[in-house]
Design a protein around this motif. Sequence first.
Motif, PDB file in Angstrom:
ATOM      1  N   ALA A  83       0.779  -1.261  -0.062  1.00 15.17           N
ATOM      2  CA  ALA A  83      -0.105  -0.069  -0.143  1.00 15.17           C
ATOM      3  C   ALA A  83       0.968   1.150   0.129  1.00 15.17           C
ATOM      4  CB  ALA A  83      -1.055   0.112   1.214  1.00 15.17           C
ATOM      5  N   SER A  84       1.789   1.380   0.742  1.00 18.36           N
ATOM      6  CA  SER A  84       3.031   2.455   0.561  1.00 18.36           C
ATOM      7  C   SER A  84       3.633   2.399  -0.567  1.00 18.36           C
ATOM      8  CB  SER A  84       3.973   2.141   1.923  1.00 18.36           C
ATOM      9  OG  SER A  84       3.416   2.149   3.204  1.00 18.36           O
ATOM     10  N   ARG A  85       4.000   1.378  -1.276  1.00 16.59           N
ATOM     11  CA  ARG A  85       4.487   1.483  -2.481  1.00 16.59           C
ATOM     12  C   ARG A  85       3.730   2.021  -3.648  1.00 16.59           C
ATOM     13  NH1 ARG A  85       8.672  -3.784  -3.141  1.00 16.59           N
ATOM     14  NH2 ARG A  85       9.538  -3.623  -1.361  1.00 16.59           N
ATOM     15  N   LEU A  86       2.623   1.413  -3.506  1.00 17.85           N
ATOM     16  CA  LEU A  86       1.391   2.132  -4.445  1.00 17.85           C
ATOM     17  C   LEU A  86       1.177   3.704  -4.222  1.00 17.85           C
ATOM     18  CD1 LEU A  86      -1.177  -0.748  -4.955  1.00 17.85           C
ATOM     19  CD2 LEU A  86       0.262   0.445  -6.636  1.00 17.85           C
ATOM     20  N   ALA A  87       0.991   3.937  -2.886  1.00 17.70           N
ATOM     21  CA  ALA A  87       0.848   5.593  -2.553  1.00 17.70           C
ATOM     22  C   ALA A  87       2.217   6.287  -3.042  1.00 17.70           C
ATOM     23  CB  ALA A  87       0.717   5.454  -1.118  1.00 17.70           C
ATOM     24  N   PHE A  88       3.351   5.649  -2.963  1.00 16.40           N
ATOM     25  CA  PHE A  88       4.393   6.500  -3.460  1.00 16.40           C
ATOM     26  C   PHE A  88       4.612   6.599  -4.964  1.00 16.40           C
ATOM     27  CE2 PHE A  88       9.079   6.614  -4.751  1.00 16.40           C
ATOM     28  CZ  PHE A  88       9.438   7.788  -4.046  1.00 16.40           C
TER      29      PHE A  88
END
Length: 136
Positions: A83-88
């Motif tokens: 989820a953090s990677r997609l947000a980034f």
Amino acid sequence: MNLNPTESRRTVMLDIQTLYTEQPHPGRTRAAGTESIVCICIVIDDGIQVTEATLHNATEKDLLREFWQAVHPHDVFFGRNIASRLAFVRQRGWKVGLIPSSEVSLRAVYLHNTVDTGAPPSSADDGGYRDRKSVV
């Protein structure tokens, strides 16, 4: 956990490599927003075929454009801190001016389920799926 990928609900694994665009000053940490994406690796399983792609040797904007063209709205993203990677990835897209056309539904573009292999198990009946609210 059984993901059972299909053509309409593929399983996608994502890895990104970044590079700091500014060197930190002595005694200071790096400023937020100084990382740019230099490589995106994706593995897509549609239940019939597994496809690998490494997006590199292009501008960050072009890498992000290729990534968003490769993924589908109902793909399930799988991996640690996904989820953090997609947000980034989404934030970097905005930073470089890559905003989907007004004809494209943003819900469709950013509506991705995620399965975080490093997160605590979900108490929901969905076996660990996280909805897009964790990405937005």
